[in-house]
Design a protein around this motif. Structure first.
Motif, mmCIF file in Angstrom:
data_model
loop_
_atom_site.group_PDB
_atom_site.id
_atom_site.type_symbol
_atom_site.label_atom_id
_atom_site.label_comp_id
_atom_site.label_asym_id
_atom_site.label_seq_id
_atom_site.Cartn_x
_atom_site.Cartn_y
_atom_site.Cartn_z
ATOM 1 N N PRO A 18 70.168 -0.826 40.307
ATOM 2 C CA PRO A 18 71.505 -0.267 40.538
ATOM 3 C C PRO A 18 71.830 0.893 39.599
ATOM 4 O O PRO A 18 72.499 1.855 39.989
ATOM 5 N N ALA A 19 71.339 0.833 38.378
ATOM 6 C CA ALA A 19 71.628 1.892 37.407
ATOM 7 C C ALA A 19 71.022 3.238 37.809
ATOM 8 O O ALA A 19 71.490 4.284 37.364
ATOM 9 N N ALA A 20 69.994 3.224 38.655
ATOM 10 C CA ALA A 20 69.341 4.464 39.063
ATOM 11 C C ALA A 20 70.134 5.232 40.118
ATOM 12 O O ALA A 20 69.959 6.449 40.268
ATOM 13 N N VAL A 21 70.984 4.558 40.860
ATOM 14 C CA VAL A 21 71.658 5.172 42.010
ATOM 15 C C VAL A 21 72.479 6.408 41.644
ATOM 16 O O VAL A 21 72.285 7.473 42.240
ATOM 17 N N PRO A 22 73.378 6.363 40.668
ATOM 18 C CA PRO A 22 74.194 7.555 40.385
ATOM 19 C C PRO A 22 73.375 8.769 39.947
ATOM 20 O O PRO A 22 73.664 9.900 40.360
ATOM 21 N N GLY A 23 72.368 8.558 39.125
ATOM 22 C CA GLY A 23 71.558 9.673 38.646
ATOM 23 C C GLY A 23 70.760 10.339 39.752
ATOM 24 O O GLY A 23 70.659 11.575 39.815
ATOM 25 N N ILE A 24 70.206 9.546 40.641
ATOM 26 C CA ILE A 24 69.448 10.109 41.760
ATOM 27 C C ILE A 24 70.387 10.857 42.698
ATOM 28 O O ILE A 24 70.087 11.967 43.137
ATOM 29 N N ARG A 25 71.505 10.247 43.018
ATOM 30 C CA ARG A 25 72.488 10.906 43.894
ATOM 31 C C ARG A 25 72.888 12.264 43.322
ATOM 32 O O ARG A 25 72.875 13.277 44.006
ATOM 33 N N ARG A 26 73.204 12.294 42.047
ATOM 34 C CA ARG A 26 73.628 13.539 41.401
ATOM 35 C C ARG A 26 72.502 14.569 41.407
ATOM 36 O O ARG A 26 72.725 15.756 41.674
ATOM 37 N N ALA A 27 71.275 14.139 41.133
ATOM 38 C CA ALA A 27 70.143 15.063 41.111
ATOM 39 C C ALA A 27 69.918 15.691 42.482
ATOM 40 O O ALA A 27 69.666 16.899 42.591
ATOM 41 N N VAL A 28 70.011 14.903 43.547
ATOM 42 C CA VAL A 28 69.801 15.436 44.897
ATOM 43 C C VAL A 28 70.929 16.392 45.278
ATOM 44 O O VAL A 28 70.678 17.468 45.835
ATOM 45 N N VAL A 29 72.161 16.036 44.979
ATOM 46 C CA VAL A 29 73.298 16.916 45.289
ATOM 47 C C VAL A 29 73.189 18.218 44.497
ATOM 48 O O VAL A 29 73.379 19.311 45.043
ATOM 49 N N ASP A 30 72.861 18.125 43.213
ATOM 50 C CA ASP A 30 72.689 19.339 42.398
ATOM 51 C C ASP A 30 71.568 20.216 42.947
ATOM 52 O O ASP A 30 71.693 21.440 43.003
ATOM 53 N N PHE A 31 70.465 19.590 43.356
ATOM 54 C CA PHE A 31 69.343 20.325 43.928
ATOM 55 C C PHE A 31 69.777 21.061 45.199
ATOM 56 O O PHE A 31 69.466 22.241 45.388
ATOM 57 N N ALA A 32 70.506 20.375 46.070
ATOM 58 C CA ALA A 32 70.983 20.995 47.313
ATOM 59 C C ALA A 32 71.889 22.186 47.009
ATOM 60 O O ALA A 32 71.745 23.259 47.608
ATOM 61 N N GLU A 33 72.784 22.014 46.062
ATOM 62 C CA GLU A 33 73.702 23.104 45.692
ATOM 63 C C GLU A 33 72.948 24.269 45.063
ATOM 64 O O GLU A 33 73.225 25.427 45.375
ATOM 65 N N LEU A 34 71.981 23.981 44.214
ATOM 66 C CA LEU A 34 71.179 25.014 43.565
ATOM 67 C C LEU A 34 70.462 25.882 44.588
ATOM 68 O O LEU A 34 70.312 27.084 44.410
ATOM 69 N N HIS A 35 70.028 25.269 45.679
ATOM 70 C CA HIS A 35 69.272 25.987 46.697
ATOM 71 C C HIS A 35 70.138 26.468 47.859
ATOM 72 O O HIS A 35 69.618 26.898 48.879
ATOM 73 N N GLY A 36 71.451 26.377 47.689
ATOM 74 C CA GLY A 36 72.356 26.911 48.700
ATOM 75 C C GLY A 36 72.352 26.157 50.010
ATOM 76 O O GLY A 36 72.706 26.707 51.043
ATOM 77 N N VAL A 37 71.951 24.904 49.968
ATOM 78 C CA VAL A 37 71.978 24.093 51.179
ATOM 79 C C VAL A 37 73.346 23.410 51.204
ATOM 80 O O VAL A 37 73.549 22.385 50.560
ATOM 81 N N GLY A 38 74.283 24.010 51.904
ATOM 82 C CA GLY A 38 75.659 23.530 51.922
ATOM 83 C C GLY A 38 75.829 22.345 52.841
ATOM 84 O O GLY A 38 76.200 22.502 53.998
ATOM 85 N N VAL A 39 75.545 21.180 52.363
ATOM 86 C CA VAL A 39 75.586 19.992 53.217
ATOM 87 C C VAL A 39 76.776 19.081 52.921
ATOM 88 O O VAL A 39 76.950 18.067 53.587
ATOM 89 N N GLY A 40 77.583 19.430 51.936
ATOM 90 C CA GLY A 40 78.788 18.669 51.649
ATOM 91 C C GLY A 40 78.543 17.266 51.135
ATOM 92 O O GLY A 40 77.441 16.909 50.737
ATOM 93 N N PRO A 41 79.596 16.432 51.173
ATOM 94 C CA PRO A 41 79.516 15.080 50.609
ATOM 95 C C PRO A 41 78.666 14.110 51.428
ATOM 96 O O PRO A 41 78.349 13.026 50.959
ATOM 97 N N ASP A 42 78.275 14.496 52.637
ATOM 98 C CA ASP A 42 77.470 13.601 53.467
ATOM 99 C C ASP A 42 76.158 13.223 52.785
ATOM 100 O O ASP A 42 75.700 12.083 52.875
ATOM 101 N N VAL A 43 75.546 14.185 52.108
ATOM 102 C CA VAL A 43 74.274 13.920 51.431
ATOM 103 C C VAL A 43 74.460 12.873 50.344
ATOM 104 O O VAL A 43 73.661 11.942 50.231
ATOM 105 N N ALA A 44 75.499 13.008 49.547
ATOM 106 C CA ALA A 44 75.728 12.055 48.452
ATOM 107 C C ALA A 44 75.866 10.637 48.986
ATOM 108 O O ALA A 44 75.249 9.698 48.455
ATOM 109 N N LEU A 45 76.637 10.469 50.044
ATOM 110 C CA LEU A 45 76.835 9.132 50.595
ATOM 111 C C LEU A 45 75.554 8.597 51.232
ATOM 112 O O LEU A 45 75.160 7.445 51.000
ATOM 113 N N ALA A 46 74.867 9.414 52.023
ATOM 114 C CA ALA A 46 73.643 8.959 52.694
ATOM 115 C C ALA A 46 72.553 8.611 51.685
ATOM 116 O O ALA A 46 71.868 7.590 51.831
ATOM 117 N N VAL A 47 72.389 9.435 50.665
ATOM 118 C CA VAL A 47 71.379 9.161 49.636
ATOM 119 C C VAL A 47 71.726 7.870 48.893
ATOM 120 O O VAL A 47 70.860 7.037 48.644
#
Length: 132
Positions: A18-47
């Motif tokens: 359970p402790a891994a979930v927030p860090g992974i979610r944040r890393a994926v969202v940050d990665f998407a934003e860094l690469h200009g993939v504007g996918v919104g909050p859907d990615v955070a919830l799905a991941v």
């Protein structure tokens, strides 16, 4: 948590806890934003839902096991794969969840593929999110 990032790919390897979930979610969202993939909050919830499935269902008897998350930024979409190496997705009557995680992911992602790989056991959840 081990991670490797290049210009178009993020790979994270960690234990399915359970402790891994927030860090992974944040890393994926940050990665998407860094690469200009504007996918919104859907990615955070799905991941979060996919990782939580691995935490709750892949490893039984309160033992954590390995989990791998890969995100790839493509020109028109983000692809995220969550892979565990446990017993695979199967109903768990002791699960504290409502059993809606995969349905939620299916509504948020433009593509969803769930499979049991031949090598290494476990489950691979592949989600695609259209850019925009």
């Amino acid at each position: 948590m081990e991670s490797a990032v290049d210009m178009e790919r993020l790979e994270l390897r960690t234990q399915a806890t359970p402790a891994a979930v927030p860090g992974i979610r944040r890393a994926v969202v940050d990665f998407a934003e860094l690469h200009g993939v504007g996918v919104g909050p859907d990615v955070a919830l799905a991941v979060s839902e996919a990782i939580t499935n691995a935490v709750l269902h892949a490893y039984r008897e309160e033992q954590a096991g390995p989990m791998r998350v890969v995100a790839c930024a493509e020109p028109d979409r983000l692809v995220v794969v969550v892979r565990d190496y446990g017993c695979g997705m199967s109903p768990n009557p002791d699960s504290p969840g409502l059993g809606l995680g995969l349905a939620v992911i299916g509504r948020l992602a433009t593509e969803l593929n769930i499979e049991r790989p031949d090598e290494g056991g476990g489950t691979r959840i592949r989600m695609c999110f259209a850019n925009g």
